[in-house]
Design a protein around this motif. Structure first.
Motif, PDB file in Angstrom:
ATOM      1  N   ALA A  18     -22.334 -85.659  22.611  1.00  0.00           N
ATOM      2  CA  ALA A  18     -22.306 -87.081  22.995  1.00  0.00           C
ATOM      3  C   ALA A  18     -21.072 -87.418  23.842  1.00  0.00           C
ATOM      4  CB  ALA A  18     -22.352 -87.962  21.743  1.00  0.00           C
ATOM      5  N   TYR A  19     -19.937 -86.770  23.528  1.00  0.00           N
ATOM      6  CA  TYR A  19     -18.666 -87.138  24.177  1.00  0.00           C
ATOM      7  C   TYR A  19     -18.169 -86.062  25.142  1.00  0.00           C
ATOM      8  CZ  TYR A  19     -18.759 -90.560  20.425  1.00  0.00           C
ATOM      9  OH  TYR A  19     -19.133 -91.582  19.589  1.00  0.00           O
ATOM     10  N   ILE A  20     -19.024 -85.113  25.501  1.00  0.00           N
ATOM     11  CA  ILE A  20     -18.578 -83.926  26.256  1.00  0.00           C
ATOM     12  C   ILE A  20     -17.960 -84.288  27.600  1.00  0.00           C
ATOM     13  CG2 ILE A  20     -20.821 -83.443  27.392  1.00  0.00           C
ATOM     14  CD1 ILE A  20     -18.586 -80.759  25.866  1.00  0.00           C
ATOM     15  N   LEU A  39     -24.240 -96.550  12.526  1.00  0.00           N
ATOM     16  CA  LEU A  39     -23.337 -95.446  12.890  1.00  0.00           C
ATOM     17  C   LEU A  39     -23.121 -95.452  14.394  1.00  0.00           C
ATOM     18  CD1 LEU A  39     -24.690 -92.569  10.655  1.00  0.00           C
ATOM     19  CD2 LEU A  39     -22.694 -94.030  10.274  1.00  0.00           C
ATOM     20  N   SER A  40     -21.887 -95.215  14.805  1.00  0.00           N
ATOM     21  CA  SER A  40     -21.602 -95.081  16.239  1.00  0.00           C
ATOM     22  C   SER A  40     -20.438 -94.132  16.387  1.00  0.00           C
ATOM     23  CB  SER A  40     -21.248 -96.425  16.852  1.00  0.00           C
ATOM     24  OG  SER A  40     -20.078 -96.916  16.245  1.00  0.00           O
ATOM     25  N   PHE A  53     -26.603 -91.152  27.000  1.00  0.00           N
ATOM     26  CA  PHE A  53     -26.071 -91.998  28.077  1.00  0.00           C
ATOM     27  C   PHE A  53     -25.248 -93.155  27.489  1.00  0.00           C
ATOM     28  CE2 PHE A  53     -29.355 -89.681  30.194  1.00  0.00           C
ATOM     29  CZ  PHE A  53     -28.925 -89.556  31.507  1.00  0.00           C
ATOM     30  N   SER A  54     -25.050 -93.136  26.166  1.00  0.00           N
ATOM     31  CA  SER A  54     -24.368 -94.264  25.513  1.00  0.00           C
ATOM     32  C   SER A  54     -22.861 -94.266  25.718  1.00  0.00           C
ATOM     33  CB  SER A  54     -24.624 -94.237  24.004  1.00  0.00           C
ATOM     34  OG  SER A  54     -25.974 -94.414  23.724  1.00  0.00           O
ATOM     35  N   LYS A  55     -22.298 -93.119  26.086  1.00  0.00           N
ATOM     36  CA  LYS A  55     -20.832 -93.009  26.071  1.00  0.00           C
ATOM     37  C   LYS A  55     -20.272 -93.119  27.487  1.00  0.00           C
ATOM     38  CE  LYS A  55     -21.419 -92.735  21.720  1.00  0.00           C
ATOM     39  NZ  LYS A  55     -21.138 -93.880  20.879  1.00  0.00           N
ATOM     40  N   ILE A  56     -20.104 -91.991  28.197  1.00  0.00           N
ATOM     41  CA  ILE A  56     -19.444 -92.119  29.509  1.00  0.00           C
ATOM     42  C   ILE A  56     -20.275 -92.974  30.468  1.00  0.00           C
ATOM     43  CG2 ILE A  56     -20.305 -90.130  30.870  1.00  0.00           C
ATOM     44  CD1 ILE A  56     -17.059 -89.659  31.195  1.00  0.00           C
ATOM     45  N   ALA A  77     -34.952 -92.503  23.472  1.00  0.00           N
ATOM     46  CA  ALA A  77     -34.179 -93.738  23.590  1.00  0.00           C
ATOM     47  C   ALA A  77     -32.855 -93.567  22.849  1.00  0.00           C
ATOM     48  CB  ALA A  77     -34.981 -94.908  23.034  1.00  0.00           C
ATOM     49  N   GLY A  78     -31.942 -92.806  23.437  1.00  0.00           N
ATOM     50  CA  GLY A  78     -30.670 -92.484  22.793  1.00  0.00           C
ATOM     51  C   GLY A  78     -30.738 -91.108  22.155  1.00  0.00           C
ATOM     52  N   SER A  79     -29.607 -90.651  21.604  1.00  0.00           N
ATOM     53  CA  SER A  79     -29.607 -89.327  20.968  1.00  0.00           C
ATOM     54  C   SER A  79     -29.758 -89.422  19.453  1.00  0.00           C
ATOM     55  CB  SER A  79     -28.331 -88.559  21.333  1.00  0.00           C
ATOM     56  OG  SER A  79     -27.185 -89.246  20.881  1.00  0.00           O
ATOM     57  N   SER A  80     -29.674 -90.638  18.892  1.00  0.00           N
ATOM     58  CA  SER A  80     -29.831 -90.770  17.427  1.00  0.00           C
ATOM     59  C   SER A  80     -31.210 -90.289  16.990  1.00  0.00           C
ATOM     60  CB  SER A  80     -29.682 -92.232  17.000  1.00  0.00           C
ATOM     61  OG  SER A  80     -28.396 -92.692  17.269  1.00  0.00           O
ATOM     62  N   GLU A  81     -32.212 -90.666  17.800  1.00  0.00           N
ATOM     63  CA  GLU A  81     -33.591 -90.310  17.458  1.00  0.00           C
ATOM     64  C   GLU A  81     -33.778 -88.792  17.385  1.00  0.00           C
ATOM     65  OE1 GLU A  81     -37.657 -91.707  19.291  1.00  0.00           O
ATOM     66  OE2 GLU A  81     -36.044 -92.962  20.012  1.00  0.00           O
ATOM     67  N   PRO A  82     -33.470 -88.035  18.446  1.00  0.00           N
ATOM     68  CA  PRO A  82     -33.669 -86.579  18.334  1.00  0.00           C
ATOM     69  C   PRO A  82     -32.747 -85.924  17.320  1.00  0.00           C
ATOM     70  CG  PRO A  82     -32.631 -87.136  20.443  1.00  0.00           C
ATOM     71  CD  PRO A  82     -33.062 -88.431  19.820  1.00  0.00           C
ATOM     72  N   LEU A  83     -31.573 -86.530  17.069  1.00  0.00           N
ATOM     73  CA  LEU A  83     -30.696 -85.977  16.024  1.00  0.00           C
ATOM     74  C   LEU A  83     -31.434 -86.023  14.675  1.00  0.00           C
ATOM     75  CD1 LEU A  83     -26.920 -86.884  15.527  1.00  0.00           C
ATOM     76  CD2 LEU A  83     -28.409 -86.263  13.666  1.00  0.00           C
ATOM     77  N   HIS A  84     -31.995 -87.200  14.406  1.00  0.00           N
ATOM     78  CA  HIS A  84     -32.711 -87.389  13.151  1.00  0.00           C
ATOM     79  C   HIS A  84     -33.936 -86.461  13.083  1.00  0.00           C
ATOM     80  CE1 HIS A  84     -34.174 -89.434   9.620  1.00  0.00           C
ATOM     81  NE2 HIS A  84     -35.296 -89.781  10.222  1.00  0.00           N
ATOM     82  N   ILE A 112     -27.070 -76.210  11.214  1.00  0.00           N
ATOM     83  CA  ILE A 112     -25.602 -76.228  11.261  1.00  0.00           C
ATOM     84  C   ILE A 112     -25.228 -77.175  12.397  1.00  0.00           C
ATOM     85  CG2 ILE A 112     -23.546 -74.820  11.680  1.00  0.00           C
ATOM     86  CD1 ILE A 112     -25.240 -72.515  10.392  1.00  0.00           C
ATOM     87  N   TYR A 113     -24.614 -78.291  12.039  1.00  0.00           N
ATOM     88  CA  TYR A 113     -24.354 -79.358  13.016  1.00  0.00           C
ATOM     89  C   TYR A 113     -22.911 -79.264  13.509  1.00  0.00           C
ATOM     90  CZ  TYR A 113     -23.480 -84.145  14.689  1.00  0.00           C
ATOM     91  OH  TYR A 113     -23.115 -85.248  15.431  1.00  0.00           O
ATOM     92  N   ILE A 114     -22.771 -79.117  14.816  1.00  0.00           N
ATOM     93  CA  ILE A 114     -21.429 -79.050  15.421  1.00  0.00           C
ATOM     94  C   ILE A 114     -21.307 -80.184  16.432  1.00  0.00           C
ATOM     95  CG2 ILE A 114     -19.880 -77.663  16.870  1.00  0.00           C
ATOM     96  CD1 ILE A 114     -21.127 -75.150  15.640  1.00  0.00           C
TER      97      ILE A 114
HETATM   98  N1  PLP Z   1     -23.795 -88.479  18.206  1.00  0.00           N
HETATM   99  C1  PLP Z   1     -22.548 -88.906  18.064  1.00  0.00           C
HETATM  100  C2  PLP Z   1     -21.487 -87.917  17.806  1.00  0.00           C
HETATM  101  C3  PLP Z   1     -22.245 -90.260  18.129  1.00  0.00           C
HETATM  102  O1  PLP Z   1     -20.983 -90.671  17.949  1.00  0.00           O
HETATM  103  C4  PLP Z   1     -23.284 -91.176  18.357  1.00  0.00           C
HETATM  104  C5  PLP Z   1     -23.009 -92.621  18.423  1.00  0.00           C
HETATM  105  O2  PLP Z   1     -21.919 -93.072  18.413  1.00  0.00           O
HETATM  106  C6  PLP Z   1     -24.573 -90.681  18.515  1.00  0.00           C
HETATM  107  C7  PLP Z   1     -24.796 -89.320  18.431  1.00  0.00           C
HETATM  108  C8  PLP Z   1     -25.748 -91.574  18.719  1.00  0.00           C
HETATM  109  O3  PLP Z   1     -25.632 -92.285  19.893  1.00  0.00           O
HETATM  110  P1  PLP Z   1     -26.886 -92.840  20.676  1.00  0.00           P
HETATM  111  O4  PLP Z   1     -28.048 -92.941  19.762  1.00  0.00           O
HETATM  112  O5  PLP Z   1     -26.440 -94.153  21.184  1.00  0.00           O
HETATM  113  O6  PLP Z   1     -27.156 -91.840  21.768  1.00  0.00           O
END
Ligand code: PLP
Length: 374
Positions: free
Chosen positions: A192-194, A373-374, A218-221, A89-96, A156-158
């Motif tokens: 996220a912004y590619i 955070l966004s 899917f949050s951006k474009i 449900a978004g990319s925040s979860e797998p990032l964490h 290493i986060y890019i």
């Molecule tokens: N990664 C980056 C670089 C972001 O700027 C954001 C949100 O702004 C996210 C990840 C997380 O976005 P989301 O959880 O909506 O996919």
């Protein structure tokens, strides 16, 4: 008097709190221009909206197969095997989850500065040391410095394009990071912004079984920040460390809308062009007015407001324009999201009036706290 950031006066913690909570506690007026959170003002595509509206009673079912269908659709489009893709449900979860899985008190996290802060917050939970490496003079990630920051690095986060600068880290630099990173570490590339940029994505490096996890959202474009859908893409043995289940029960509206978005072949190029046109128009105006900014390839940019950032953001908010936030490394820069053409016209009018105001010597000395955070 022009005040340096260090000479400024912090007013009250209550004021800080009220400011931080303005969106949940004091919702922006209905006609406000919201260019503060890197959302897409166009929202989900028409087909996605119709499909969600038609969903109705089907929402009573788990629809187990739908998430797998979404994963298969994305994998097919990107030339990946489905087991290399997990939906969230978004990319925040797998990032964490990724930072938590690959960092620890003995395995640090390396990020660029300024960059997206979420990995740093996760490092706080895993007890990992956080290394912040300044961007290069071209605002790319300094990958050479990042891979040598700590022989015991775990992640290493890019972030490319980077949030907040909107600048690209080249594919060859990402390849360098993969070839030279500390043994046992992974490279986490946040795309996220590619879709807004001309940069080459790196999903094929995942298919080539590198020590890499790529995040997509899917949050951006696609304009689905509220609907919540994203992917972690990586080798199955790496993804297995993120969470034990293998796949998620995704919210059905998110999956349906994501499927519609992926099937519409014109959506990404059309929205990329809309964003680029409005962004370039804004940059031309900033240049004509001698305002300093970072030339971004994304849907946001940093502008140097040459004053305490909250003097700028508060004055803009008083004019009903909500602009984004600040990174401590560059304390007079404010991030602005690219809105619609009309929204950016309103931004320009308000921005000029606010930039013409005298700089206040005493204003909040700290950037507004950032609960979300966004
Ligand atoms: N990664 C980056 C670089 C972001 O700027 C954001 C949100 O702004 C996210 C990840 C997380 O976005 P989301 O959880 O909506 O996919």
């Amino acid at each position: 008097m022009v005040a340096s950031a260090g000479a400024l006066v912090k007013i009250t913690t209550e004021a800080d709190l009220a400011y931080a909570q303005r969106r949940p506690g004091k919702p922006a007026p209905a006609n406000a221009v919201l260019i503060d959170a890197n959302e897409n003002p166009l929202g989900p595509c028409t087909e996605a909206c119709s499909a969600i509206a038609a969903l109705g009673a089907k929402g009573g079912r788990y629809n187990f197969g739908l998430s797998q269908e979404l994963v298969r659709t994305f994998a097919d489009l990107e030339g990946l095997k489905p087991e290399y893709v997990r939906a969230y449900a978004g990319s925040s979860e797998p990032l964490h989850y990724t930072v938590m899985a690959f960092s620890s008190p003995a395995k640090s996290v390396v990020v660029a500065d300024p960059s997206y802060e979420a990995p740093g917050r996760s490092a706080g939970y895993s007890g990992a040391k956080l290394h912040k490496v300044p961007l290069t003079k071209d605002y790319a990630h300094d990958v050479k410095a990042m891979v040598s920051a700590d022989p015991n690095a775990g992640v290493i986060y890019i972030c490319s394009p980077n949030n907040p600068t909107g600048t690209i880290t080249s594919r060859s630099d990402i390849e360098y990071a993969l070839a030279n990173k500390p043994k046992g570490s992974i490279v986490l590339v946040d795309e996220a912004y590619i879709h807004f940029a001309d940069a080459q994505p790196v999903l094929d490096l995942v298919a080539a079984n590198k020590d890499l996890i790529v995040l997509r959202t899917f949050s951006k474009i696609y304009g689905m920040a509220g609907l919540r859908c994203g992917f972690a893409v990586g080798r199955p043995d790496l993804l297995a460390k993120l969470d034990p289940y293998g796949w998620n029960f995704m919210p059905v509206p998110a999956v349906i809308a994501a499927m519609c978005s992926l099937k519409d072949k014109t959506l990404v190029p059309a929205r990329k062009k809309i964003n680029a046109d409005v962004r370039d128009e804004t940059f031309a105006w900033l240049t004509a007015n001698n305002y300093s900014f970072v030339r971004s390839q994304s849907n946001c940019f940093l502008m140097d407001v040459k004053r305490p950032p909250r003097q700028f953001t508060d004055a803009m908010e008083a004019k009903n324009i909500y602009v984004g936030r600040t990174w401590p490394t560059w304390p007079t820069h404010v991030r602005v999201t690219v809105g619609t053409r009309e929204e950016m016209a309103a931004f320009r009018t308000a921005c000029k009036e606010v930039m013409d105001m005298p700089v206040q010597a005493t204003y909040y000395s700290v950037p507004a706290p950032t609960p979300f955070l966004s």
